[in-house]
Design an enzyme around this catalytic site. Structure first.
Site, mmCIF file in Angstrom:
data_model
loop_
_atom_site.group_PDB
_atom_site.id
_atom_site.type_symbol
_atom_site.label_atom_id
_atom_site.label_comp_id
_atom_site.label_asym_id
_atom_site.label_seq_id
_atom_site.Cartn_x
_atom_site.Cartn_y
_atom_site.Cartn_z
ATOM 1 N N GLY A 11 70.733 -8.001 24.762
ATOM 2 C CA GLY A 11 70.032 -7.300 25.835
ATOM 3 C C GLY A 11 68.766 -6.648 25.309
ATOM 4 C CB ILE A 16 68.375 1.160 26.396
ATOM 5 C CG1 ILE A 16 68.384 2.344 27.363
ATOM 6 C CG2 ILE A 16 68.960 1.594 25.050
ATOM 7 C CD1 ILE A 16 67.548 3.521 26.905
ATOM 8 C CE LYS A 144 78.164 1.771 30.882
ATOM 9 N NZ LYS A 144 77.011 2.682 30.690
#
EC number: 1.3.1.45
Length: 318
Positions: A11, A16, A144
Protein backbone atom coordinates in the site's frame (compact mmCIF):
# COMPACT_ATOMS: atom_id res chain seq x y z
CA UNK A 1 28.17 -4.82 11.88
CA UNK A 2 24.97 -6.07 10.28
CA UNK A 3 23.15 -3.82 7.84
CA UNK A 4 19.72 -2.38 8.45
CA UNK A 5 16.67 -4.53 7.95
CA UNK A 6 15.10 -4.66 4.51
CA UNK A 7 11.58 -3.23 4.63
CA UNK A 8 8.64 -4.00 2.34
CA UNK A 9 5.74 -1.54 2.29
CA UNK A 10 2.38 -2.78 1.01
CA UNK A 11 0.00 0.00 0.00
CA UNK A 12 2.91 2.36 -0.73
CA UNK A 13 1.00 5.03 -2.64
CA UNK A 14 -1.68 5.72 -0.05
CA UNK A 15 -1.89 8.71 2.28
CA UNK A 16 0.24 6.96 4.92
CA UNK A 17 2.14 4.42 2.84
CA UNK A 18 4.04 7.02 0.84
CA UNK A 19 5.35 8.62 4.04
CA UNK A 20 6.51 5.26 5.36
CA UNK A 21 8.39 4.66 2.11
CA UNK A 22 10.12 8.05 2.27
CA UNK A 23 10.97 7.60 5.96
CA UNK A 24 12.43 4.17 5.29
CA UNK A 25 14.65 5.54 2.52
CA UNK A 26 15.73 8.45 4.72
CA UNK A 27 16.62 6.06 7.56
CA UNK A 28 18.87 4.07 5.23
CA UNK A 29 16.82 0.88 5.24
CA UNK A 30 16.81 -1.05 1.96
CA UNK A 31 13.25 -0.26 0.90
CA UNK A 32 10.93 -2.37 -1.23
CA UNK A 33 7.39 -1.78 -2.50
CA UNK A 34 4.98 -4.13 -4.22
CA UNK A 35 3.54 -2.68 -7.44
CA UNK A 36 0.93 -4.23 -9.67
CA UNK A 37 1.55 -5.04 -13.31
CA UNK A 38 -1.87 -3.61 -14.05
CA UNK A 39 -3.52 -0.72 -12.18
CA UNK A 40 -6.29 -1.54 -9.74
CA UNK A 41 -9.69 0.10 -9.69
CA UNK A 42 -10.04 3.37 -7.81
CA UNK A 43 -13.74 4.10 -7.79
CA UNK A 44 -14.14 4.26 -4.02
CA UNK A 45 -15.16 7.38 -2.14
CA UNK A 46 -12.31 8.71 0.01
CA UNK A 47 -12.75 9.94 3.58
CA UNK A 48 -11.14 13.27 2.73
CA UNK A 49 -9.60 14.66 -0.42
CA UNK A 50 -5.92 13.84 -0.23
CA UNK A 51 -3.60 16.68 0.60
CA UNK A 52 -0.99 14.81 -1.45
CA UNK A 53 -1.01 16.02 -5.08
CA UNK A 54 1.03 13.20 -6.61
CA UNK A 55 -0.61 10.56 -8.76
CA UNK A 56 0.28 6.91 -8.22
CA UNK A 57 2.39 6.96 -11.36
CA UNK A 58 4.31 10.03 -10.15
CA UNK A 59 4.86 8.41 -6.76
CA UNK A 60 6.18 5.20 -8.28
CA UNK A 61 8.59 7.21 -10.43
CA UNK A 62 9.65 9.20 -7.35
CA UNK A 63 10.24 5.96 -5.43
CA UNK A 64 12.34 4.58 -8.28
CA UNK A 65 14.45 7.75 -8.41
CA UNK A 66 14.96 7.52 -4.63
CA UNK A 67 16.43 4.04 -4.86
CA UNK A 68 13.34 2.11 -3.78
CA UNK A 69 13.23 -1.47 -5.05
CA UNK A 70 10.06 -2.05 -7.07
CA UNK A 71 8.76 -5.62 -6.94
CA UNK A 72 6.15 -6.57 -9.53
CA UNK A 73 3.36 -8.57 -7.95
CA UNK A 74 -0.21 -8.68 -6.80
CA UNK A 75 -1.96 -9.22 -3.48
CA UNK A 76 -4.18 -11.80 -5.15
CA UNK A 77 -1.21 -13.77 -6.51
CA UNK A 78 0.05 -15.82 -3.56
CA UNK A 79 3.26 -16.90 -5.30
CA UNK A 80 4.30 -13.33 -6.17
CA UNK A 81 3.48 -12.18 -2.65
CA UNK A 82 5.60 -14.93 -1.09
CA UNK A 83 8.43 -14.07 -3.49
CA UNK A 84 8.30 -10.42 -2.44
CA UNK A 85 8.26 -11.24 1.26
CA UNK A 86 11.22 -13.63 0.96
CA UNK A 87 13.35 -10.65 -0.13
CA UNK A 88 12.84 -8.63 3.07
CA UNK A 89 12.99 -8.72 6.86
CA UNK A 90 10.10 -6.43 7.84
CA UNK A 91 6.66 -6.14 6.23
CA UNK A 92 4.58 -3.00 6.79
CA UNK A 93 1.00 -2.92 5.55
CA UNK A 94 -0.63 0.47 4.93
CA UNK A 95 -3.92 -0.65 3.42
CA UNK A 96 -7.07 1.43 3.69
CA UNK A 97 -10.12 0.45 5.70
CA UNK A 98 -11.72 -1.47 2.79
CA UNK A 99 -8.79 -3.88 2.49
CA UNK A 100 -8.33 -4.94 6.12
CA UNK A 101 -9.42 -8.53 5.43
CA UNK A 102 -6.91 -8.77 2.58
CA UNK A 103 -4.22 -8.93 5.24
CA UNK A 104 -5.16 -12.59 5.70
CA UNK A 105 -3.37 -13.13 2.37
CA UNK A 106 -0.29 -11.38 3.73
CA UNK A 107 -0.37 -13.49 6.90
CA UNK A 108 -0.55 -16.68 4.82
CA UNK A 109 2.36 -15.52 2.66
CA UNK A 110 4.45 -14.55 5.71
CA UNK A 111 3.87 -17.99 7.21
CA UNK A 112 4.99 -19.70 4.02
CA UNK A 113 8.01 -17.43 3.50
CA UNK A 114 9.19 -18.10 7.05
CA UNK A 115 11.77 -15.31 7.19
CA UNK A 116 9.92 -12.22 8.45
CA UNK A 117 11.30 -10.64 11.61
CA UNK A 118 8.37 -8.27 12.07
CA UNK A 119 4.93 -7.55 10.60
CA UNK A 120 3.17 -4.23 11.01
CA UNK A 121 -0.51 -4.77 10.13
CA UNK A 122 -2.53 -1.85 8.86
CA UNK A 123 -3.53 -0.04 12.06
CA UNK A 124 -2.54 3.64 12.07
CA UNK A 125 -5.50 4.88 14.07
CA UNK A 126 -6.96 4.48 17.54
CA UNK A 127 -6.04 1.42 19.58
CA UNK A 128 -8.51 -1.20 18.39
CA UNK A 129 -8.27 -3.01 21.74
CA UNK A 130 -9.10 0.20 23.67
CA UNK A 131 -12.06 2.08 22.28
CA UNK A 132 -15.70 2.92 22.79
CA UNK A 133 -16.55 3.77 19.19
CA UNK A 134 -19.80 3.36 17.29
CA UNK A 135 -20.52 2.10 13.77
CA UNK A 136 -19.39 2.47 11.08
CA UNK A 137 -15.98 2.96 12.75
CA UNK A 138 -16.53 0.18 15.28
CA UNK A 139 -16.95 -2.38 12.51
CA UNK A 140 -13.55 -1.45 11.05
CA UNK A 141 -11.88 -1.53 14.47
CA UNK A 142 -13.32 -4.99 15.12
CA UNK A 143 -11.88 -6.20 11.80
CA UNK A 144 -8.47 -4.84 12.78
CA UNK A 145 -8.70 -6.48 16.21
CA UNK A 146 -9.52 -9.80 14.53
CA UNK A 147 -6.37 -9.45 12.40
CA UNK A 148 -4.37 -8.89 15.60
CA UNK A 149 -5.69 -12.07 17.15
CA UNK A 150 -4.86 -14.10 14.02
CA UNK A 151 -1.31 -12.70 13.91
CA UNK A 152 -0.81 -13.65 17.55
CA UNK A 153 -2.32 -17.10 17.10
CA UNK A 154 -0.04 -17.77 14.12
CA UNK A 155 3.03 -16.76 16.12
CA UNK A 156 4.04 -14.02 13.69
CA UNK A 157 6.32 -11.37 15.25
CA UNK A 158 4.53 -8.03 15.15
CA UNK A 159 4.36 -4.38 16.08
CA UNK A 160 1.05 -2.53 16.27
CA UNK A 161 1.21 1.20 15.55
CA UNK A 162 -1.50 3.43 17.09
CA UNK A 163 -1.20 7.01 15.90
CA UNK A 164 -4.72 8.26 16.67
CA UNK A 165 -5.72 11.38 14.71
CA UNK A 166 -4.08 12.29 11.41
CA UNK A 167 -3.83 16.02 10.85
CA UNK A 168 -5.30 15.47 7.38
CA UNK A 169 -8.53 14.08 8.85
CA UNK A 170 -8.85 15.99 12.11
CA UNK A 171 -6.79 19.16 12.10
CA UNK A 172 -6.72 20.86 8.73
CA UNK A 173 -10.43 21.67 9.14
CA UNK A 174 -10.62 21.57 12.97
CA UNK A 175 -12.77 18.43 12.64
CA UNK A 176 -15.53 20.24 10.75
CA UNK A 177 -17.58 18.44 8.12
CA UNK A 178 -17.49 19.53 4.45
CA UNK A 179 -14.67 22.08 4.68
CA UNK A 180 -10.97 21.63 3.95
CA UNK A 181 -9.38 24.51 5.90
CA UNK A 182 -9.85 25.79 9.46
CA UNK A 183 -12.98 27.97 9.80
CA UNK A 184 -12.71 31.71 10.40
CA UNK A 185 -16.24 32.45 11.56
CA UNK A 186 -17.95 29.62 13.43
CA UNK A 187 -17.06 26.16 14.67
CA UNK A 188 -18.99 23.11 15.87
CA UNK A 189 -17.52 21.30 18.89
CA UNK A 190 -18.55 17.76 19.81
CA UNK A 191 -19.28 17.37 23.51
CA UNK A 192 -17.77 19.97 25.83
CA UNK A 193 -14.49 20.21 23.92
CA UNK A 194 -12.40 19.31 26.97
CA UNK A 195 -11.42 15.73 26.11
CA UNK A 196 -7.77 15.16 25.19
CA UNK A 197 -6.96 13.89 21.72
CA UNK A 198 -3.69 12.89 20.06
CA UNK A 199 -2.76 14.49 16.74
CA UNK A 200 0.10 13.74 14.36
CA UNK A 201 1.07 14.55 10.78
CA UNK A 202 1.14 11.75 8.26
CA UNK A 203 4.85 12.42 7.65
CA UNK A 204 5.62 11.98 11.35
CA UNK A 205 3.67 8.72 11.35
CA UNK A 206 6.03 7.53 8.63
CA UNK A 207 9.09 8.55 10.63
CA UNK A 208 7.91 6.94 13.85
CA UNK A 209 6.83 3.76 12.07
CA UNK A 210 10.36 3.28 10.76
CA UNK A 211 11.81 4.12 14.18
CA UNK A 212 9.70 1.28 15.59
CA UNK A 213 10.68 -1.04 12.74
CA UNK A 214 14.35 -0.49 13.60
CA UNK A 215 13.75 -0.85 17.35
CA UNK A 216 14.10 -4.38 18.76
CA UNK A 217 12.27 -3.21 21.89
CA UNK A 218 9.11 -2.74 19.80
CA UNK A 219 8.94 -6.45 18.99
CA UNK A 220 5.52 -7.84 19.94
CA UNK A 221 4.53 -4.46 21.39
CA UNK A 222 2.00 -1.75 20.61
CA UNK A 223 3.55 1.65 19.93
CA UNK A 224 1.34 4.59 20.91
CA UNK A 225 1.91 7.97 19.24
CA UNK A 226 0.69 10.60 21.71
CA UNK A 227 3.20 13.40 21.28
CA UNK A 228 3.26 15.76 24.30
CA UNK A 229 2.76 19.03 22.39
CA UNK A 230 0.04 17.42 20.28
CA UNK A 231 -1.98 15.86 23.09
CA UNK A 232 -4.65 18.55 23.25
CA UNK A 233 -8.37 19.17 23.62
CA UNK A 234 -10.32 20.63 20.72
CA UNK A 235 -10.92 23.74 22.85
CA UNK A 236 -7.15 24.17 23.21
CA UNK A 237 -6.67 23.78 19.47
CA UNK A 238 -9.39 26.28 18.66
CA UNK A 239 -7.80 28.74 21.08
CA UNK A 240 -4.47 28.33 19.24
CA UNK A 241 -6.23 29.02 15.95
CA UNK A 242 -8.08 32.05 17.29
CA UNK A 243 -4.80 33.54 18.52
CA UNK A 244 -3.27 33.07 15.07
CA UNK A 245 -6.08 34.78 13.18
CA UNK A 246 -6.82 37.39 15.85
CA UNK A 247 -10.50 36.52 15.99
CA UNK A 248 -12.90 34.69 18.32
CA UNK A 249 -14.99 32.04 16.59
CA UNK A 250 -18.69 31.54 17.25
CA UNK A 251 -18.86 28.18 19.03
CA UNK A 252 -21.72 25.68 18.95
CA UNK A 253 -21.39 22.71 21.31
CA UNK A 254 -23.09 19.56 20.03
CA UNK A 255 -24.42 16.98 22.49
CA UNK A 256 -23.51 13.31 22.20
CA UNK A 257 -27.17 12.49 21.56
CA UNK A 258 -27.20 14.84 18.56
CA UNK A 259 -23.88 13.49 17.27
CA UNK A 260 -25.13 9.90 17.40
CA UNK A 261 -28.29 10.94 15.56
CA UNK A 262 -26.23 12.70 12.89
CA UNK A 263 -24.01 9.63 12.45
CA UNK A 264 -27.05 7.43 11.82
CA UNK A 265 -28.59 9.88 9.36
CA UNK A 266 -25.45 10.84 7.43
CA UNK A 267 -24.09 9.00 4.42
CA UNK A 268 -20.47 8.08 3.77
CA UNK A 269 -17.98 9.66 4.25
CA UNK A 270 -19.57 12.04 6.76
CA UNK A 271 -20.97 9.28 8.97
CA UNK A 272 -17.51 7.71 9.22
CA UNK A 273 -15.77 11.00 9.97
CA UNK A 274 -18.35 11.90 12.61
CA UNK A 275 -17.88 8.49 14.24
CA UNK A 276 -14.11 9.08 14.34
CA UNK A 277 -14.60 12.53 15.87
CA UNK A 278 -17.09 11.08 18.38
CA UNK A 279 -14.60 8.39 19.41
CA UNK A 280 -11.81 10.85 20.19
CA UNK A 281 -13.62 14.06 21.19
CA UNK A 282 -16.47 12.62 23.26
CA UNK A 283 -15.46 9.10 24.29
CA UNK A 284 -11.83 10.00 24.89
CA UNK A 285 -10.42 6.97 23.12
CA UNK A 286 -6.93 8.54 23.15
CA UNK A 287 -6.98 8.82 26.96
CA UNK A 288 -5.63 5.74 28.72
CA UNK A 289 -2.71 4.37 30.71
CA UNK A 290 -0.28 2.14 28.87
CA UNK A 291 0.94 -1.24 30.07
CA UNK A 292 4.75 -1.11 29.94
CA UNK A 293 4.88 -4.89 29.56
CA UNK A 294 3.27 -4.70 26.13
CA UNK A 295 3.16 -1.01 25.16
CA UNK A 296 5.63 1.71 24.18
CA UNK A 297 4.93 5.45 24.25
CA UNK A 298 6.58 6.76 21.07
CA UNK A 299 7.65 10.08 22.58
CA UNK A 300 9.51 8.23 25.33
CA UNK A 301 10.94 5.46 23.13
CA UNK A 302 12.13 7.87 20.41
CA UNK A 303 12.76 11.19 22.20
CA UNK A 304 15.16 12.48 19.54
CA UNK A 305 12.52 12.50 16.79
CA UNK A 306 11.54 16.06 15.94
CA UNK A 307 7.86 16.31 15.06
CA UNK A 308 5.48 18.93 13.73
CA UNK A 309 3.43 20.40 16.55
CA UNK A 310 -0.23 21.32 16.23
CA UNK A 311 0.78 24.95 16.66
CA UNK A 312 3.27 24.71 13.79
CA UNK A 313 0.87 22.78 11.57
CA UNK A 314 -1.81 25.46 11.80
CA UNK A 315 0.58 28.19 10.62
CA UNK A 316 0.15 27.14 6.99
CA UNK A 317 -3.52 28.19 7.07
CA UNK A 318 -3.09 31.68 8.53
Amino acid sequence: MAGKDRILILGPTGAIGRHIVWASVKAGNPTFVLVRNTPGSNNRVNLVKAANPETKEELIESFKNSGVNLIQGDMNDHESLVNAIKQVDVVICAFGRLLIEDQLKIIAAIKEAGNVKRFFPSEFGLDVDRHDSVDPVREVFEEKARIRRIIEAEGIPYTYLCCHAFTGYFLRNLAQIDITVPPRDKVFILGDGNVKGAFVTEADVGTLTIEAANDPNALNKTVHIRLPKNYLTINEIISLWENKIGKTLEKTYVSEEKVLKDIKEASFPNNYLLALYHSQQIKGDAVYEIDTAKDLEASEAYPNVEYTTVDEYLNQFV
